[in-house]
Design a protein around this motif. Structure first.
Motif, PDB file in Angstrom:
ATOM      1  N   LYS A 260       0.974  -1.189   0.102  1.00 49.76           N
ATOM      2  CA  LYS A 260       0.142  -0.154   0.045  1.00 49.76           C
ATOM      3  C   LYS A 260       0.914   1.183  -0.040  1.00 49.76           C
ATOM      4  N   PHE A 261       0.183   2.128   0.000  1.00 51.35           N
ATOM      5  CA  PHE A 261       0.811   3.658   0.318  1.00 51.35           C
ATOM      6  C   PHE A 261       1.740   3.630   1.545  1.00 51.35           C
ATOM      7  N   SER A 262       3.025   4.148   1.351  1.00 47.19           N
ATOM      8  CA  SER A 262       3.831   4.011   2.503  1.00 47.19           C
ATOM      9  C   SER A 262       4.803   5.331   2.383  1.00 47.19           C
ATOM     10  N   GLY A 263       5.647   5.391   3.521  1.00 47.62           N
ATOM     11  CA  GLY A 263       6.555   6.516   3.629  1.00 47.62           C
ATOM     12  C   GLY A 263       7.156   6.848   5.028  1.00 47.62           C
ATOM     13  N   VAL A 264       7.747   8.109   5.025  1.00 50.55           N
ATOM     14  CA  VAL A 264       8.419   8.547   6.422  1.00 50.55           C
ATOM     15  C   VAL A 264       7.812   9.946   6.368  1.00 50.55           C
ATOM     16  N   LEU A 299       7.233  15.124   3.730  1.00 47.65           N
ATOM     17  CA  LEU A 299       6.894  13.795   3.400  1.00 47.65           C
ATOM     18  C   LEU A 299       7.789  13.075   2.368  1.00 47.65           C
ATOM     19  N   CYS A 300       8.154  11.999   2.456  1.00 50.95           N
ATOM     20  CA  CYS A 300       8.851  11.196   1.623  1.00 50.95           C
ATOM     21  C   CYS A 300       7.727   9.964   1.537  1.00 50.95           C
ATOM     22  N   GLY A 301       7.269   9.857   0.372  1.00 51.59           N
ATOM     23  CA  GLY A 301       6.415   8.923   0.030  1.00 51.59           C
ATOM     24  C   GLY A 301       6.508   8.053  -1.054  1.00 51.59           C
ATOM     25  N   PHE A 302       5.979   6.686  -0.942  1.00 54.84           N
ATOM     26  CA  PHE A 302       6.024   5.554  -2.034  1.00 54.84           C
ATOM     27  C   PHE A 302       4.792   5.228  -2.359  1.00 54.84           C
ATOM     28  N   GLY A 303       4.260   5.301  -3.578  1.00 56.32           N
ATOM     29  CA  GLY A 303       2.923   5.116  -3.691  1.00 56.32           C
ATOM     30  C   GLY A 303       2.764   4.630  -5.536  1.00 56.32           C
ATOM     31  N   SER A 304       1.746   4.695  -6.027  1.00 57.28           N
ATOM     32  CA  SER A 304       1.420   4.368  -7.271  1.00 57.28           C
ATOM     33  C   SER A 304       1.540   5.751  -8.436  1.00 57.28           C
ATOM     34  N   ARG A 305       1.713   5.327  -9.778  1.00 64.68           N
ATOM     35  CA  ARG A 305       1.784   6.538 -10.454  1.00 64.68           C
ATOM     36  C   ARG A 305       0.717   7.619 -10.386  1.00 64.68           C
ATOM     37  N   ASP A 306      -0.589   6.907 -10.012  1.00 61.58           N
ATOM     38  CA  ASP A 306      -1.591   8.023  -9.699  1.00 61.58           C
ATOM     39  C   ASP A 306      -1.218   9.226  -8.717  1.00 61.58           C
ATOM     40  N   GLU A 307      -0.286   9.003  -7.797  1.00 62.57           N
ATOM     41  CA  GLU A 307       0.007   9.998  -6.702  1.00 62.57           C
ATOM     42  C   GLU A 307       1.245  10.950  -7.364  1.00 62.57           C
ATOM     43  N   MET A 308       1.463  10.611  -8.589  1.00 57.08           N
ATOM     44  CA  MET A 308       2.636  11.748  -8.922  1.00 57.08           C
ATOM     45  C   MET A 308       1.819  12.920  -9.710  1.00 57.08           C
ATOM     46  N   SER A 309       2.558  14.104  -9.311  1.00 58.98           N
ATOM     47  CA  SER A 309       2.112  15.211 -10.033  1.00 58.98           C
ATOM     48  C   SER A 309       2.914  15.405 -11.463  1.00 58.98           C
ATOM     49  N   PRO A 310       2.138  16.385 -12.123  1.00 56.21           N
ATOM     50  CA  PRO A 310       2.908  16.336 -13.393  1.00 56.21           C
ATOM     51  C   PRO A 310       4.432  17.182 -13.112  1.00 56.21           C
ATOM     52  N   ASP A 311       4.658  17.834 -12.066  1.00 55.69           N
ATOM     53  CA  ASP A 311       6.057  18.088 -11.643  1.00 55.69           C
ATOM     54  C   ASP A 311       6.836  16.908 -11.386  1.00 55.69           C
ATOM     55  N   ASP A 312       6.381  16.015 -10.658  1.00 54.26           N
ATOM     56  CA  ASP A 312       7.089  14.854 -10.044  1.00 54.26           C
ATOM     57  C   ASP A 312       7.572  14.346 -11.345  1.00 54.26           C
ATOM     58  N   ARG A 313       6.767  13.847 -12.577  1.00 59.49           N
ATOM     59  CA  ARG A 313       6.824  13.171 -13.567  1.00 59.49           C
ATOM     60  C   ARG A 313       7.937  13.952 -14.376  1.00 59.49           C
ATOM     61  N   ARG A 314       7.946  15.246 -14.462  1.00 60.12           N
ATOM     62  CA  ARG A 314       8.798  16.114 -15.057  1.00 60.12           C
ATOM     63  C   ARG A 314      10.180  15.930 -14.692  1.00 60.12           C
ATOM     64  N   GLY A 325       5.644  -0.983 -10.653  1.00 59.46           N
ATOM     65  CA  GLY A 325       4.912  -1.573  -9.449  1.00 59.46           C
ATOM     66  C   GLY A 325       4.021  -0.545  -8.896  1.00 59.46           C
ATOM     67  N   GLN A 326       3.239  -0.893  -8.035  1.00 58.44           N
ATOM     68  CA  GLN A 326       2.110  -0.262  -7.404  1.00 58.44           C
ATOM     69  C   GLN A 326       2.679   0.661  -6.236  1.00 58.44           C
ATOM     70  N   THR A 327       3.965   0.374  -5.658  1.00 62.04           N
ATOM     71  CA  THR A 327       4.201   1.210  -4.541  1.00 62.04           C
ATOM     72  C   THR A 327       5.623   1.766  -4.681  1.00 62.04           C
ATOM     73  N   ASP A 328       6.180   1.636  -6.195  1.00 64.86           N
ATOM     74  CA  ASP A 328       7.619   2.142  -6.189  1.00 64.86           C
ATOM     75  C   ASP A 328       8.014   3.623  -6.566  1.00 64.86           C
ATOM     76  N   TRP A 329       6.840   4.331  -6.737  1.00 66.30           N
ATOM     77  CA  TRP A 329       6.986   5.769  -7.468  1.00 66.30           C
ATOM     78  C   TRP A 329       7.214   6.606  -6.203  1.00 66.30           C
TER      79      TRP A 329
END
Length: 565
Positions: A260-264, A299-314, A325-329
C-alpha cells in the motif's frame, strides 16, 4: 486469592466504579472551577490513576494511601504516560476534587482524604519538576552508540522567503522579452499567471530544488525503500534528532506497508508534533480533513503512478528515473498550515535530505539491534551531534513529545471588568474556526480560507460567518469576535468548540470573563456549513479525499425523504 495478588476482573470492577463516580462528581459545583482541559480529561485522569493504584499497589479507592499516591504520580506515571504540561497541571486539580467527592460519599475517611490531598500537592510539585520539555531531553555524551557522519548545513533560515533582485518592468515600459511591445500588451498576463502558480506550488516565492538536490533525495529515498522501516516501526514509534544548526527537536515516523501507500513523515519542531496529536484525536472523517489543513510536516512517500503530479514526472524524466509497480513511485511533499500540500522548495530539499540520511542510520541501528528501543514502554530513539566529541550520539530516552498549541492571552483588565458586568443571556454557543482547502487570493498572498462560524445552539441560528485574512492574528480575531458579541448581546453561558486546538485561543478569555468552555466531540451544524462551502467550491477534492461524506449525505437525503409523509 490473596490481597496482594493481581486480578484483571477486580481491576475492571474498580475502573467501572471510578467511571461511575467520576460522572457523578462532574455534577458538583466545584467541577466548574476546573480548567476546560481538566474537565475534558476528568474521566481519563481518574480511571488511569485508579488503574495504576491497583496494578502497582493492589489498592482500591477506599484503601488508597498517601505513600502509594506519591509513588504512582512521581515514579509510575513517567514510565507509563506521556505527560504534557497541560495534563500534568490537570492531574492535581482533578484528583483533589475526586478525592473530596469520595470523602463526601463515605468511600474515603475524612482523615485519609486530608492526607491524600496534602500528599497530592507534594507529588504534583515533584511531577512538574521531573517534567522536561522536548528541548531539555537528556543529551549525555558518555552514553550511547557513536558514529561519524557529516554535519548538516545551517537551517536557521528554513522558513524565510527568498529575495530576488530581478524586477518586473512597469506596465508601460518595454517588455523584458525583447519583443519591443509594452509589457502590459505582451508578457504581463503570462507573468501574473506564473507568479500565482509559483505561490501555489512553491509558497513564499521560494525556488524549486536543483537537479542535484533532486538526485540526492531520490538516492536516499531508494535506501529507505530497501530498508522498509514500516515493517519494524509502527506509525507512532518516534525517531527524533537534533541538529546543531536547528534549534528544535525533529520527529520522524513511518506509515503504510509494502503493498500500500507508505513512507516517512517528518515533523520539523515541537509545535508540529503537537498538531499531529490533534489529528489523532479527530472524531470523524471531516474533522480529520480540517485537522490536516493545520499540519506542518514534510513527507517522503512511496505510492502508485496516480500519486505523481506533473512536476514529479517532469523531474523524474530529467533525471532518467523509471519506476514500476504499485508502490515504487517516489514523491516528496511539504504541508504548511493554511496551505494545500505542495511541492518542496530548495530549502526544504536540503533539510529533508539531512533528516532522511540520519533517519536511515537510526533505522539501521534499530533493525540490526545495535540500539534496542522499547517503543511500547514509551521510549524513543534520539540522535544528536556532540560538539565536544565531534561525533553523533545515538541514545534511547523516555518518550516525552508534546507540542505547543496556539494561545491568546486576554490581559486588558478594564475591558475584562466591563465584560464581566454584562448579564448572562442564557445562550449556549457553538464556535469553530476551520481552515478549508478553498484558495483565497489577498493581494500577493494565496492561502486556504480560514473561516469562523458562530452558532446559537438553542435554535441553530447562525450568528456570524467570517473569514480571517492571512495577515491577521487568528487569536486576536477570534477573541475580538466574542468581545463584539458580548458587548451587543451579553455573556453566553457556554461556548462549545471542536477540540483543544480551537479552544486554546479562547481558554484564557473564557476563564477571565466567566464563560464555560466546552470541548465537543462533534460539531454537526458547523460541519454542515463548512462542508457545503467546500462542496460548492471544490467538489472534486471531496470526491478524491472524502467520498464517504458524499455518500453519507445522499443516504441522509434518502432517509429524510422516507420520513416525510
Amino acid at each position: 486469592m490473596s490481597a496482594n495478588e493481581y486480578s484483571k476482573v477486580k481491576c475492571f470492577q474498580i475502573i467501572g466504579d471510578v467511571e461511575a463516580w467520576s460522572q457523578k462528581c462532574q455534577k458538583f459545583s466545584n467541577y466548574k472551577s476546573l480548567s476546560p482541559y481538566a474537565q475534558k480529561s476528568f474521566g481519563g485522569i481518574t480511571s488511569f490513576f485508579a488503574e495504576m493504584m491497583y496494578t502497582y499497589h493492589y489498592q482500591s479507592p477506599e484503601q488508597w494511601t498517601s505513600t502509594a499516591l506519591h509513588n504512582v504520580l512521581t515514579e509510575i506515571y513517567p514510565k507509563q504516560l506521556v505527560i504534557q504540561p497541560t495534563y500534568a497541571k490537570a492531574i492535581e486539580s482533578v484528583l483533589d476534587l475526586f478525592i473530596k467527592y469520595l470523602q463526601t460519599r463515605g468511600i474515603i475517611k475524612s482523615e485519609d482524604a486530608q492526607k491524600l490531598c496534602s500528599q497530592l500537592k507534594i507529588a504534583a510539585s515533584a511531577m512538574y519538576g521531573n517534567y522536561k520539555q522536548p528541548d531539555e531531553l537528556p543529551q549525555t555524551d558518555d552514553v550511547g552508540i557513536t558514529d561519524e557522519f557529516e554535519l548538516p548545513p545551517d537551517f536557521t533560515a528554513l522558513n524565510e522567503p527568498e529575495t530576488s533582485d530581478s524586477k518586473k518592468p512597469k506596465r508601460s515600459e518595454p517588455c523584458h522579452c525583447g519583443s519591443g511591445k509594452k509589457y502590459k500588451k505582451c508578457c504581463a498576463s503570462n507573468d501574473a499567471n506564473a507568479e500565482l502558480l509559483s505561490k501555489l506550488i512553491y509558497p513564499k516565492g521560494q525556488p524549486e530544488p536543483t537537479l542535484e538536490q533532486w538526485q540526492k533525495l531520490y538516492e536516499v529515498a531508494n535506501n529507505i525503500k530497501k530498508l522498509q522501516p514500516w515493517k519494524f516501526l509502527k506509525p507512532l514509534h518516534f525517531i527524533t534528532m537534533r541538529f546543531p544548526t536547528y534549534d528544535q527537536l525533529i520527529g520522524c515516523t513511518t506509515f503504510g506497508s509494502d503493498d500500500k501507500f507508505s513512507g516517512v513523515v517528518i515533523y520539523p519542531g515541537t509545535e508540529s508534533i503537537g498538531r499531529i496529536c490533534q489529528l489523532l484525536e479527530a472524531p470523524d472523517a471531516f474533522t480529520s480533513l480540517l485537522a490536516r489543513m493545520e499540519q506542518d510536516q514534510l513527507l517522503c512517500g512511496f505510492g502508485s503512478r496516480d500519486e505523481m503530479s506533473p512536476d514529479d514526472r517532469r523531474i523524474q524524466k530529467k533525471l532518467g528515473l523509471h519506476f514500476r509497480g504499485q508502490t515504487d513511485w517516489i514523491f516528496f511533499r511539504a504541508a504548511t498550515p493554511g496551505y494545500l500540500p505542495n511541492n518542496i522548495t530548495a530549502k526544504h530539499a536540503d533539510f529533508l535530505l539531512a533528516v532522511l540520511q540520519n533517519f536511515v542510520i537510526a533505522c539501521t541501528y534499530i533493525k540490526d539491534n545495535v540500539v534496542q528501543v522499547n517503543f511500547e514502554a514509551n521510549e524513543m530513539f534520539l540522535r544528536f551531534y556532540s560538539p565536544k566529541k565531534k561525533l553523533w550520539i545515538n541514545q534511547v530516552v523516555p518518550l516525552n513529545l508534546t507540542g505547543t498549541l496556539p494561545s491568546t492571552s486576554f490581559d486588558d483588565e478594564k475591558l475584562c471588568a466591563y465584560l464581566r458586568k454584562k448579564q448572562y443571556n442564557g445562550a449556549h454557543l457553538e464556535f469553530d474556526a476551520p481552515r478549508l482547502p478553498m484558495l483565497v487570493k489577498n493581494e500577493s498572498v494565496t492561502y486556504c480560507a480560514h473561516l469562523t462560524i458562530l452558532i446559537d445552539k438553542k435554535d441553530n441560528q447562525i450568528l456570524n460567518i467570517d473569514r480571517i485574512d492571512a495577515n491577521e492574528s487568528v487569536g486576536d480575531f477570534i477573541v475580538g469576535l466574542f468581545i463584539d458579541y458580548i458587548d451587543r448581546c451579553g455573556r453566553p453561558l457556554s461556548i462549545s468548540v471542536r477540540n483543544y486546538f480551537v479552544g486554546s485561543y479562547l481558554e484564557d478569555f473564557c476563564q477571565k470573563v466567566g464563560i464555560e468552555l466546552i470541548f465537543g466531540k462533534s460539531m454537526p451544524l458547523c460541519n454542515s456549513i463548512a462542508f457545503q462551502a467546500l462542496k460548492l467550491t471544490n467538489y472534486g477534492l471531496l470526491q478524491s479525499f472524502l467520498p464517504e461524506l458524499l455518500l453519507t449525505e445522499q443516504e441522509q437525503k434518502q432517509e429524510n425523504n422516507q420520513q416525510q409523509p
